[in-house]
Design a protein around this motif. Structure first.
Motif, short mmCIF file in Angstrom:
data_model
loop_
_atom_site.label_atom_id
_atom_site.label_comp_id
_atom_site.label_asym_id
_atom_site.label_seq_id
_atom_site.Cartn_x
_atom_site.Cartn_y
_atom_site.Cartn_z
N PHE A 224 0.83 -1.20 0.00
CA PHE A 224 0.00 0.00 0.00
C PHE A 224 0.87 1.25 0.00
N TYR A 225 0.36 2.25 -0.66
CA TYR A 225 1.00 3.58 -0.66
C TYR A 225 -0.11 4.58 -0.51
N MET A 226 -0.28 5.44 0.47
CA MET A 226 0.57 5.46 1.63
C MET A 226 -0.05 4.62 2.73
N ASN A 227 0.73 3.88 3.42
CA ASN A 227 0.27 3.23 4.63
C ASN A 227 -0.88 2.27 4.37
N THR B 292 -5.20 7.18 4.76
CA THR B 292 -4.55 8.49 4.86
C THR B 292 -5.39 9.59 4.23
N VAL C 58 -2.74 15.06 3.44
CA VAL C 58 -1.43 14.62 3.91
C VAL C 58 -0.57 14.15 2.74
N GLY D 266 -0.08 15.80 0.11
CA GLY D 266 0.54 16.94 -0.54
C GLY D 266 1.95 17.19 -0.04
N PRO E 292 8.77 9.97 -4.58
CA PRO E 292 10.19 10.08 -4.29
C PRO E 292 11.05 9.35 -5.31
N LEU F 289 9.67 19.32 4.54
CA LEU F 289 10.56 18.42 3.79
C LEU F 289 11.96 18.62 4.33
N SER G 134 1.98 12.44 9.91
CA SER G 134 2.52 11.52 8.91
C SER G 134 3.99 11.80 8.65
N PHE H 55 6.92 11.04 5.61
CA PHE H 55 7.17 10.55 4.25
C PHE H 55 8.44 9.72 4.26
N ARG I 102 11.11 6.90 1.96
CA ARG I 102 11.52 6.28 0.70
C ARG I 102 11.72 4.78 0.95
N GLY J 213 8.31 4.30 -2.09
CA GLY J 213 8.06 5.17 -0.96
C GLY J 213 6.76 4.82 -0.27
N SER J 214 6.53 5.50 0.83
CA SER J 214 5.29 5.29 1.55
C SER J 214 5.17 6.39 2.60
N ALA J 215 4.25 6.20 3.54
CA ALA J 215 4.13 7.14 4.64
C ALA J 215 3.69 6.36 5.86
N TYR K 235 12.03 11.48 4.54
CA TYR K 235 12.36 12.74 3.87
C TYR K 235 11.42 13.88 4.20
N ALA L 151 4.32 15.61 7.92
CA ALA L 151 3.18 16.47 7.59
C ALA L 151 2.07 16.28 8.59
#
Lengths: 328, 414
Positions: free
Chosen positions: A100-103, A118, A122, A124, A289, B151, B199, B201, B203, B209-211, B295, B298
């Motif tokens: 999953f992206y994100m989380n 999410t 968030v 952004g 990223p 960031l 959250s 961010f 890599r 990537g993810s969060a 990186y 938020a």
């Protein structure tokens, strides 16, 4: 005397000149979908159509950005304008091979809010704000530079999201800007059309013809919509117009836009101008990223959304993935 | 194209390719980069009607690098924290954040090195960095997205067993000074909360990537006077903490303490309900093995309901509410990592720490400022005259908070 912009310009020119020598065409691509989240399904995770965000072409696509925005009109039987701030009350995630992206799930310590994904704000991670005079009415995409050859032109398709009221026609301007590959001078190709219905139409290609002596490296696409003709406010709403672009001559000759598949009232192949604002505009922009996502032929992913707070109406949310195709 | 130009272009292309790679390969130099900064707050008092400007020297000790490592400062952020009204659409007694920043002159000096300007400069007149979210359509909406983002200047490499503690303070419940309905409470009920998301961010992983995301609710503290919580120590070994014993946190001019219906509930300043603890951080790793490369971070705080309340009925119908991120303190630190002191002195306003996307005024230093251990920064403020008339200006007898942050990163040789 060199200015701070010289190095950047030289880099762009050099980058573009690499393309012909390597035989690689890089052309923008935008995949988008519109998902309706009914208030009756508040709290449910609603899956988008699995075929929207998928590379259906023969060559790899690199995805660099994600964009989210509220649709201008909601999903009720008698559509009404939606407040843009409601984007705070929706969540989104991408699914790819069980990752999953994100989380996976956004969990917390508060009873009743576990299992929420999410929230879109968030996502952004890029500043895209401009002054009010341009923020409401103009979206700009600073995409991977692509070569606009001599004698090429562009087919730009437009459509409004709904028929405007009598006298409330709007004028749409689409502008492509870049740099001459031999002269290094700026070029701007712009065309406009006044729209009075929701039918799809095309800006006459003569506006965009590159009838100059050199190929041009196009770096930005801007879409501007004016206010209703019968209003003293000349500022339009980028959510109101939908756009597609196709290069005629060189390039792939394919539509830049793919989608949507979830919202049957929106024709396939034109994307809301608000989603084109990866450089400036009003969409929540997420820059992936590193190198971003690379989709080989047939690859893609799926989008889930969730209404986190009951808005009381059937809401519609736009989502887009922006990048470019690499054709060798 | 001559050889010199070609060499320049080749160097530029190589540098851009390096930036586009996984940043770990660029910054994998054995140095541990951690977001860090210094911040100071002060009060502007208007004891009476006066046409004279006054100078206020902010506490230098709050801007001293008390750690063992150098701090590179890249940005300066300024805000008027704690004022729920960012701008008024009608002339009123309460001057607000927008006015204040256009009325303040600021001068920054680094002792034994330089003055950034020979004379004070109006705070809103230095070239600011674009950090805002797009404007809202309705004047009465605080923000389009309710987000704040930071960031990082350098990616933060954190081990698999390490975590990060991140706390947001409770919301300072306050009573308005005036309005069509007379004095009213913000929030209207002591059980009202704000939905917030915190959250990081990151890599790495299959999708590059993810969060790590955590949903919380920010509760209102209805203490009659807000004090620094006893849990914010003043003797941290690596970072000096300036605590003025008994000093109240700043209320904006004219706004006072609220007392809800009994029993009045006191919520701790560092409310566990609005924290993203290290244990929760560790459970959300999207990467199966190895460390994490963060990186950015938020927040998104939903204050749509709060905005509607401020501008509703006969309260402040033509006001522009301020994002609550200016009214909330925050603190962050690593756990189980190389260094575990707070990244900023606890209590920094959220909108000053998360300064990539914020409503605070942010200035990017063309040349970074490096503060070695023991170095500090001097900031002086020239405050405006209090009033041009009894009803046009800054109301006499009130005090306005101001906060300035110097943000960047620290480099620790691991």
């Amino acid at each position: 005397m060199t200015s701070q912009y010289d190095d950047n310009r030289q880099y762009r020119i050099q980058l573009a000149m690499q393309n012909p020598s390597k035989g690689i065409i890089e052309e923008p691509r935008l995949y988008f979908d519109t998902i309706t989240l009914p208030t009756a399904r508040f709290g449910e995770i609603i899956a988008g159509h699995q075929e929207v965000f998928r590379n259906g072409e023969r060559f790899p696509v690199r995805i660099t950005h994600m964009a989210f925005a509220m649709a201008r009109l909601d999903g009720d039987a008698q559509p009404a304008t939606q407040a843009e701030t409601l984007i705070q009350r929706f969540g989104a995630r991408l699914r790819f091979h069980d990752q999953f992206y994100m989380n996976n799930l956004a969990t917390g310590q508060v009873p009743g809010v576990d299992g929420q994904i999410t929230p879109i704000p968030v996502w952004g991670n890029k500043v895209v704000a401009t002054a009010p005079a341009t923020s409401f009415s103009t979206s700009t995409w600073g995409h991977q530079p692509w070569v606009y050859s001599s004698r090429d032109t562009l087919t730009v398709e437009l459509r409004l999201d709904a028929d405007p009221a009598e006298g409330a026609e709007v004028t749409v301007n689409v502008t492509f800007s870049g740099i001459g590959m031999q002269s290094a001078r700026p070029y701007i190709f712009t065309g406009n059309l006044t729209l009075d219905s929701a039918g799809k139409t095309t800006i006459p290609p003569r506006f965009f013809a590159n009838d100059g002596a050199e190929p041009v490296l196009i770096t930005d696409t801007s879409i501007n919509i004016g206010g209703p003709l019968n209003s003293i406010d000349a500022t339009g709403d980028t959510r109101q117009v939908l756009v597609n672009v196709r290069q005629v001559g060189n390039g792939t000759g394919a539509n830049w836009v793919q989608g949507p598949l979830n919202d049957p009232t929106v024709p396939v192949g034109v994307a809301p101008a608000v989603l084109w604002g990866a450089r400036s505009g009003r969409a929540v922009i997420h820059e992936f990223p590193g190198q971003g996502l690379i989709w080989e032929k047939g690859e893609g992913l799926e989008l889930d959304m969730q209404m986190l707070v009951d808005t009381g109406v059937d809401s519609r949310v736009h989502a887009a993935m922006l990048g470019y195709i690499m054709v060798q | 194209m001559d050889d010199q130009n070609l060499k320049t272009i080749e160097r530029l292309i190589e540098a851009l390719k390096a930036d586009a790679k996984d940043a770990q390969s660029v910054y994998d130099d054995g140095i541990y980069y951690l977001p860090r900064g210094l911040w100071v707050h002060g009060w502007l008092d208007f004891p009476g009607l006066t046409f004279a400007r006054r100078s206020l020297q902010l506490d230098r000790e709050q801007l001293r690098n008390g750690t063992r490592y150098p701090i590179q400062i890249n940005r300066v952020a300024i805000s008027i924290p704690g004022n729920p009204i960012a701008r008024e659409g009608q002339d009123g007694l309460i001057r607000n954040s927008t006015s204040m920043l256009n009325d303040l002159d600021i001068r920054v000096s680094v002792p034994f090195r330089q003055h950034y300007s020979r004379q004070s400069v109006v705070a809103a007149g230095i070239a600011p960095k674009p950090t805002s979210t797009p404007p809202t359509r309705a004047f009465g909406e605080s923000s389009l997205w309710g987000q704040n983002v930071l960031l990082f200047d350098r990616p933060l490499i954190i081990g698999r067993q390490s975590g990060i503690d991140w706390d947001i303070s409770s919301f300072p419940a306050m009573r308005s000074p005036s309005g069509g309905d007379g004095a009213w409470d913000l929030p209207p009920n002591e059980d009202d909360t704000l939905d917030a998301t915190m959250s990081y961010f990151e890599r790495g992983g299959l999708m590059q990537g993810s969060a790590r995301t955590h949903r919380t609710q920010i509760r209102a503290d209805a203490s009659a006077q807000r004090r620094r919580d006893a849990s914010t120590p003043n003797n941290l070994p690596l970072q000096r903490q300036i605590v003025q014993a008994g000093e109240p946190l700043p209320f904006p001019g004219g706004w006072g303490a609220v007392s809800y219906e009994t029993p009045a509930r006191t919520i701790a300043y560092w409310d566990p309900q609005s924290s993203f603890p290290a244990n929760a951080f560790k459970t959300k790793s999207p990467v199966q093995g190895g460390g994490a490369q963060l990186y950015g971070m938020a927040t998104a705080i939903d204050q749509i309901g709060l905005d509607d309340y401020i501008t509703g009925a006969a309260r402040f119908p033509t006001a522009k509410p301020a994002p609550v991120s200016g009214m909330l303190g925050t603190r962050v630190r690593c756990r189980g990592a190389v260094e575990s002191s707070w990244w900023w002195r606890p209590g920094i306003p959220l909108n000053l720490m998360l300064d990539t996307v914020t409503d605070a005024a942010v200035y990017e230093l063309d040349v970074p400022l490096t503060l070695m251990p023991g170095d500090s920064v001097d900031v002086s403020i020239d405050a405006p005259a209090s009033a041009f008339s009894a009803v046009d200006g800054y109301e006499p007898g009130l005090r306005y908070p101001i906060a300035v942050a110097f943000n960047g990163f620290t480099a620790i040789e691991g």
